[in-house]
Structure formats: structure tokens, C-alpha cells
Write a protein that holds these residues in place. Sequence first.
Motif, PDB file in Angstrom:
ATOM      1  N   HIS A   5       0.864  -1.184   0.000  1.00 57.71           N
ATOM      2  CA  HIS A   5       0.000   0.000   0.000  1.00 57.71           C
ATOM      3  C   HIS A   5       0.898   1.230   0.000  1.00 57.71           C
ATOM      4  CE1 HIS A   5      -3.595  -2.413   0.841  1.00 57.71           C
ATOM      5  NE2 HIS A   5      -2.840  -3.077   1.704  1.00 57.71           N
ATOM      6  N   ASP A   6       0.335   2.348  -0.432  1.00 58.29           N
ATOM      7  CA  ASP A   6       1.099   3.589  -0.375  1.00 58.29           C
ATOM      8  C   ASP A   6       1.252   4.072   1.060  1.00 58.29           C
ATOM      9  OD1 ASP A   6       1.530   4.076  -3.232  1.00 58.29           O
ATOM     10  OD2 ASP A   6      -0.645   4.314  -3.319  1.00 58.29           O
ATOM     11  N   VAL A   7       0.134   4.079   1.809  1.00 58.51           N
ATOM     12  CA  VAL A   7       0.142   4.527   3.199  1.00 58.51           C
ATOM     13  C   VAL A   7      -0.515   3.457   4.056  1.00 58.51           C
ATOM     14  CG1 VAL A   7      -0.566   6.292   4.856  1.00 58.51           C
ATOM     15  CG2 VAL A   7       0.003   6.952   2.506  1.00 58.51           C
ATOM     16  N   LEU A   8       0.159   3.078   5.123  1.00 54.51           N
ATOM     17  CA  LEU A   8      -0.374   2.091   6.053  1.00 54.51           C
ATOM     18  C   LEU A   8      -0.560   2.762   7.409  1.00 54.51           C
ATOM     19  CD1 LEU A   8      -1.100  -0.937   6.516  1.00 54.51           C
ATOM     20  CD2 LEU A   8       1.238  -1.224   7.356  1.00 54.51           C
ATOM     21  N   SER A  31      -3.221   4.255  -2.391  1.00 55.44           N
ATOM     22  CA  SER A  31      -3.761   3.086  -1.700  1.00 55.44           C
ATOM     23  C   SER A  31      -3.492   3.247  -0.210  1.00 55.44           C
ATOM     24  CB  SER A  31      -3.091   1.812  -2.221  1.00 55.44           C
ATOM     25  OG  SER A  31      -3.395   0.705  -1.391  1.00 55.44           O
ATOM     26  N   VAL A  32      -4.550   3.242   0.609  1.00 52.22           N
ATOM     27  CA  VAL A  32      -4.395   3.420   2.048  1.00 52.22           C
ATOM     28  C   VAL A  32      -5.041   2.242   2.766  1.00 52.22           C
ATOM     29  CG1 VAL A  32      -6.456   4.900   2.127  1.00 52.22           C
ATOM     30  CG2 VAL A  32      -4.848   4.930   4.039  1.00 52.22           C
ATOM     31  N   ALA A  33      -4.380   1.761   3.797  1.00 53.54           N
ATOM     32  CA  ALA A  33      -4.885   0.618   4.557  1.00 53.54           C
ATOM     33  C   ALA A  33      -4.753   0.892   6.044  1.00 53.54           C
ATOM     34  CB  ALA A  33      -4.130  -0.653   4.187  1.00 53.54           C
ATOM     35  N   LYS A 186       4.928   2.807   1.570  1.00 51.19           N
ATOM     36  CA  LYS A 186       5.810   3.960   1.397  1.00 51.19           C
ATOM     37  C   LYS A 186       5.825   4.838   2.646  1.00 51.19           C
ATOM     38  CE  LYS A 186       5.056   4.212  -3.610  1.00 51.19           C
ATOM     39  NZ  LYS A 186       4.522   5.065  -4.714  1.00 51.19           N
ATOM     40  N   ALA A 187       4.696   4.871   3.357  1.00 53.33           N
ATOM     41  CA  ALA A 187       4.587   5.644   4.602  1.00 53.33           C
ATOM     42  C   ALA A 187       3.777   4.846   5.601  1.00 53.33           C
ATOM     43  CB  ALA A 187       3.933   7.002   4.352  1.00 53.33           C
ATOM     44  N   VAL A 188       4.163   4.929   6.865  1.00 48.01           N
ATOM     45  CA  VAL A 188       3.467   4.253   7.958  1.00 48.01           C
ATOM     46  C   VAL A 188       3.105   5.292   9.012  1.00 48.01           C
ATOM     47  CG1 VAL A 188       3.638   2.544   9.809  1.00 48.01           C
ATOM     48  CG2 VAL A 188       4.643   2.059   7.560  1.00 48.01           C
ATOM     49  N   ILE A 189       1.852   5.280   9.464  1.00 53.31           N
ATOM     50  CA  ILE A 189       1.391   6.191  10.518  1.00 53.31           C
ATOM     51  C   ILE A 189       1.042   5.368  11.750  1.00 53.31           C
ATOM     52  CG2 ILE A 189      -0.172   8.079  11.115  1.00 53.31           C
ATOM     53  CD1 ILE A 189      -0.859   8.375   8.165  1.00 53.31           C
ATOM     54  N   MET A 190       1.761   5.584  12.847  1.00 53.31           N
ATOM     55  CA  MET A 190       1.502   4.863  14.094  1.00 53.31           C
ATOM     56  C   MET A 190       0.404   5.579  14.885  1.00 53.31           C
ATOM     57  SD  MET A 190       3.197   2.125  14.603  1.00 53.31           S
ATOM     58  CE  MET A 190       4.569   1.252  13.825  1.00 53.31           C
ATOM     59  N   GLY A 416       9.669   7.174  -3.866  1.00 54.26           N
ATOM     60  CA  GLY A 416       9.833   6.019  -4.731  1.00 54.26           C
ATOM     61  C   GLY A 416       9.368   4.741  -4.053  1.00 54.26           C
ATOM     62  N   ASP A 417       9.564   3.633  -4.698  1.00 57.70           N
ATOM     63  CA  ASP A 417       9.148   2.336  -4.183  1.00 57.70           C
ATOM     64  C   ASP A 417       9.873   2.035  -2.872  1.00 57.70           C
ATOM     65  OD1 ASP A 417       8.242  -0.202  -3.824  1.00 57.70           O
ATOM     66  OD2 ASP A 417       8.869  -0.970  -5.771  1.00 57.70           O
ATOM     67  N   ALA A 418       9.126   1.566  -1.851  1.00 55.98           N
ATOM     68  CA  ALA A 418       9.715   1.268  -0.544  1.00 55.98           C
ATOM     69  C   ALA A 418      10.259  -0.150  -0.460  1.00 55.98           C
ATOM     70  CB  ALA A 418       8.669   1.471   0.549  1.00 55.98           C
ATOM     71  N   GLU A 419       9.953  -0.987  -1.448  1.00 55.08           N
ATOM     72  CA  GLU A 419      10.375  -2.385  -1.407  1.00 55.08           C
ATOM     73  C   GLU A 419      11.856  -2.491  -1.729  1.00 55.08           C
ATOM     74  OE1 GLU A 419       8.316  -6.604  -2.785  1.00 55.08           O
ATOM     75  OE2 GLU A 419       7.721  -4.702  -3.679  1.00 55.08           O
TER      76      GLU A 419
END
Length: 580
Positions: A5-8, A31-33, A186-190, A416-419
Motif C-alpha cells: 500500500h502507499d500509506v499504512l 492506496s491506504v490501509a 511507502k509511509a506508515v502512521i503509528m 519512490g518504491d519502498a520495497e
Amino acid sequence: MAVAHDVLVVGGGGAGLRAAIAVAEADPRLSVAIVSKVYPMRSHTVSAEGGAAAVAGGDDSLDEHAYDTVSGSDWLCDQDAVEAFVGEAPRELLRLEHQGCPWSRTPDGHIAVRAFGGMRKKRTWFAADKTGFHMLHTLFQTTLSYQDIVRYDEWFVTSLLVDNGRVGGVVAIELATGRIETIIAKAVIMCTGGCGRVYPFTTNANIKTGDGMALAYRAGAPLKDMEFPQYHPTGLPFTGILITEAARAEGGWLLNKDGYRYLQDYDLGRPEPGPVLRSMELGPRDRLSQAFVHEVAKGRTTDTPYGPIVHLDLRHLGADVIDAKLPFVRELCARYEHIDPVRELIPVRPVIHYMMGGIHTDLDGAAGLDGLYAAGEAACVNINGANRLGSNSLPELLVFGARAGRAAAAFAASAGDAESQAVHAQAKDERHRLEKWLSRQGEGPDRIADLRTEMQETMENGAGIYRDEGSLAKAANELQRLRERFSDAAIDDRSRVFNTELVATLELSFMLDVAESIVTCALRRAESRGAHQRTDFPARDDERFLAHSLAHREPDGTCRVAYLPVTITRWPPSERVYGR
């Protein structure tokens, strides 16, 4: 294989849902999850009772809300963050109303507001005494209108993946099957909430074990102001269930065993003469909790199997007021204490309620690693300083959840791609670690539940309402021994389906990290300020400690503390007051 996903968003409570909505609104192409270890409507936001603070007009003002917050924090908050917060809070609460939140109203149809502790004006919006329940419902229903928001309900995040200072996703377990999955982002929000369960008596749900704080801490993000856990003065003695501050806002009295309103004997921070008997129950939470300890020392509390208590008296309010404005309080008392507050006194004691500290962030939730953001109680932006004013936390999760969501969306859109190979290698190592826990026999006699209980008792005895160097040093040593014993502990459940023992084990490992940061920061802060009260250093020391503590995890697992200056914009440090 991995999903991406783009943002998790990690956490499905108020901050997490608001962040996800902000991402979806900022850039619908992303894409957000949301991954949450419980179904979102079981997140702890649902249990908030009293209300949400925001200027609602009349004789109130943004400056007054800001000053009350700054003073209540004992001048340890960042004033630029406070000014942003008070300015955006009314818009967030109005937005919730437009989305369906049923705020209580006055007879003429205006939004009803009530008094709350440490605030000079009535500015706390409320929905009876189930404010968090209605707010979370509203946010959850709003997320359902965004069909592109993906949810991973009842998934537990065990590791944050980082490659060269940039977040690349997480590893999580699907609790229903035991499947271990890599989720690239690509981004994670805790937005995982607080850590009240490191203490034995708390209003916090069992899920509040500091997961997000520990995940960020292990990944290299510092934790800020962890020495400031907040006690709420009125929790039920056996369960720790909250009896909301709204009960005192509506006129409830705190009585000792002699039926005496003992708060009139203590300095609650009100220097000028005034109607003290009317307002003293709405003093700051830290001062009220400290007064309770002094009542215990004077022998003026009532002993129970769950420790000393005082009583909250609502009888003079009458059934009509209680049923209209405090129905949930009456329900809780009936279910858990078998009493009716219309006719009987409510037994209460101070209990851990909120963590002022958390993941260090800027005003937009950025947490020091590229692509990592945090909001809500898991974060420390810092508007709460050494003592949070009641009813500031609900609008905080909205304001800074939205800010973090927008910032994460902007980062993900341009990143860019986080993988990467490093991310997948870390994920493989984490999978092996989890499989090892399921297969290990263990060499020691200890069980996870026993270690957790010992940790909680250690924290209460060593880093409670009052601390000193001896109690904190002892707690630090005991936590180190608990960590060593934990490394040899075993779990008996080898199943994959809803393995609650494995979850409890992982949670305890997070809690031990968080507990160590609390104790280490408290040892270093040689002063008394707000919720951090050192009997060996009873005075506030602005010359040395008008600064935020930053707890860094060293490569060997130890905690290193540094300091960051407090941001002061308009209100220089002075005497702390309330209700002026």
C-alpha cells in the motif's frame, strides 16, 4: 509474497481513522490501509466519556484555551503546537457534527459545553457521557464511504521495517489464522494508543500495551517525555474503569472517610481567593491524585481489598441530572460495583489514565525516520507537557491525525518504491523470530502472565504518583531482571488460531521497552513537574529541565536520554494556576 500500500495506518482508533480519511481526501489515487489488532469499534477511543475541548464562541477565546493548556502542562508543552491545536480543534469538532456526531445541545439548540479540570471556561463539547463512543462511530462510518480504504482487522503488527533510515512497511500476524504477512508501505502512521497496561491499575483497555511506541523506538525513532504518565483521580478500585471527570464537572464532590471535602486542604494551583469549594474538584488531575496520596498518609481514606479509596458523591445532583448527563456513570456503577450513585457513594482511587509522552513528532506527525508518522496518544507532538488537561485528548487525535494523514499522503505521492532487499531480509528474520516463539520449550519456570504482573507492580511501586532516586533505581534493576527472565520464558499454546498467549508475549516485550524508557527518563529528571513528582527534588527547575526528554534505544538495547528545548512563543514560564 507481500502485499503493498502507499500509506499504512497502524491502529484503528480515533487517530488512525482520522488519518486514513485525511489520506483518502488528500490524494484519492493513493492506496491506504488500516491494520488494527481489534475491530476498529473496539479501539479504546470508544471508552472516552467526558468530552472534547474546543472554543465554541461566547466569552471564550483561542488564546484562553491555549493559555490553560500551557499552564496545565506546567510549561512543558510546545506552544507552537498548542496554538495550532486550539485553532484547528473547533473545525474538527464541527466537521464531526456534519458527519453525524450527536453532540449534546442546550434547550435553544446550541452546542452544549461543560466545565473540565484545569480550564477557566466551559469549552468541553460532549455527547452525554459517551463522547468517545459517538466520535468513533462517526469516524468509522465515514471511513466506510471511502471504498478504497482497506482494513486488516484483528492483525497484530510485530515489527517495523526500515532500510537506510526509511520506513518500508511492517510485519503483521493475522490473529484468526496465525498467518505472518509482510505489508510493504511507502509511509506508515503509528496510531496505536497509549501504554497504560504497564501499570496494574489503569482505565486503559487490555490492548493498550505501547505497541506502536516500542515499534518506533526499536526502529530508531526516539520517545519523548516518557516520565509523565497521567493518573486520573477517579477510577473504580477493582477494575480501574474510569468515572469521568464530567461527574465532577456536573458538581460531584470528593469525600474522605469522614465525609469531608478534603481537597480544600491542598494547594491545587489556585493562588487567588475565590469560590474554592465550588471549583476544587476540577483542579488538575495530577494535583488531585497527589492529594489522595496525602490523605492515605493521614489515615483519612478507607481500606479495601484493592487498596485505599475515597468516595465520589453525586447524590445531591439527583436522578434527573445523572440520567440526562451521566447515564453511563450510573450504568458502570450498577454493573461493576452494584451501587446506584443516585443514592450511594462511589468508591474511587487514582488510576493510570493517559501517557503524555510518546513517539517524538513534529507538528505534522513526522517521527524522525523518512516515511514514519504518528498521531494520537502513541505520539508526543507535544501539547500536553507534564500534565494533560482533560478533554484535550479527543480533539488532539483529530487535529494531529488529520495533519499526519495529509503529510504521509504528500510523502507517499512523491516517494519512490519502498520495497528493497533489506526490507525483505528483515521481514524474513522477523518471521523466523515469531516461528521460534511458537516452537520453543523455554528453559525457565516463568510464565508471561506472572512476569507481566511483576512488571506492573514494579512500575506502581517505583514510578507511581511519587518517586525518588531510590525507588526508580530499584525499578530499573527489577526491570532488567524481568527482561532476562523473559528471554527464557516459554509459552504453552502452539496453535495458530487466535493464539492469545503469543500476542501477550509480544505485548510484554513491547511493555518492557516502554517501562524502561519511563523509568530511565524519570531517573534523569531531577525536579518535580506535573505528573512527575520527585520527593527528593520537590521543586520545579526551569533552568535545568525546561526541556523534553528524548529516549533513544542503543544498539545493545539500553536506553539513552537526551534533551530538546521546549518551544515558547508567547507565554514565559510562571506560576501554574487553574480556574482563574
